[in-house]
Design an enzyme around this catalytic site. Structure first.
Site, PDB file in Angstrom:
ATOM      1  N   HIS A 291       0.709   5.381   1.388  1.00 27.36           N
ATOM      2  CA  HIS A 291       0.509   6.469   2.115  1.00 27.36           C
ATOM      3  C   HIS A 291       1.062   7.529   0.850  1.00 27.36           C
ATOM      4  O   HIS A 291       1.184   7.891   0.813  1.00 27.36           O
ATOM      5  CB  HIS A 291       1.215   6.625   2.955  1.00 27.36           C
TER       6      HIS A 291
ATOM      7  N   HIS B 191       0.846  -1.665   0.068  1.00 23.03           N
ATOM      8  CA  HIS B 191      -0.335   0.219   0.121  1.00 23.03           C
ATOM      9  C   HIS B 191       0.976   1.485   0.049  1.00 23.03           C
ATOM     10  O   HIS B 191       2.039   1.248   0.785  1.00 23.03           O
ATOM     11  CB  HIS B 191      -1.286   0.031   1.280  1.00 23.03           C
TER      12      HIS B 191
END
Ligand code: DGP
Length: 138
Positions: A103, A101
């Site tokens: 940010h 992922h």
């Protein structure tokens, strides 16, 4: 961690609730539950991969594309002064959820910042570090 017990896979499958702000065929973007600032968004590939080392090129490109779309949206929606993109890869870098992922973090004037400004290299370390990395790339 297998995809079966991965919380971000469960969010992608709508088995866990999330504040989803964007999705396309390959990626999903949703609000981080512990934001550095309101609007802090996580962008994931829908297909499970653990981190930058494991994600395939197509998903990596898709995640980057979505991260930029989200950055534009945060700037517009929240009137940010800037945006940081970040990614923690492996526990040693602070990764706690082992589904890749990125940010996307809204920034506002006066925010504290934990990484910058950086510090200068020690004597001889600058060239040696460059040489070591070039060696790994050849
Ligand atoms: P890291 O693995 O250190 O890059 O950070 C994981 C981030 O994921 C952390 O900022 C908090 C967030 N997070 C953890 N669990 C959940 C969750 O169940 N839902 C959402 N939306 N965010 C989560």
């Amino acid at each position: 961690m297998s995809a079966a017990d991965c919380i971000f896979c469960k969010i992608a499958a709508r088995e866990l609730p999330a504040q989803i702000v964007y999705e396309d065929a390959d990626t999903l973007a949703f609000l981080d539950i512990n934001p550095v600032n309101p609007g802090h968004t996580l962008v994931i590939p829908k297909k499970h991969s653990a981190d930058v080392f494991e994600i395939d090129d197509a998903d990596w490109i898709a995640v980057m594309r979505t991260s930029r779309i989200v950055a534009h949206a945060l700037e517009k929606a929240l009137k940010t002064d800037g945006i940081n993109l970040g990614m923690n890869n492996r526990a040693g870098a602070g990764q706690v959820v082992f589904h890749a992922h990125v940010h996307v973090m809204p920034r506002f004037k006066g925010d504290p910042h934990s990484l910058w400004p950086g510090k200068p290299y020690a004597e001889g370390e600058f060239a040696a570090t460059g040489e070591k990395i070039r060696g790994a790339l050849n």
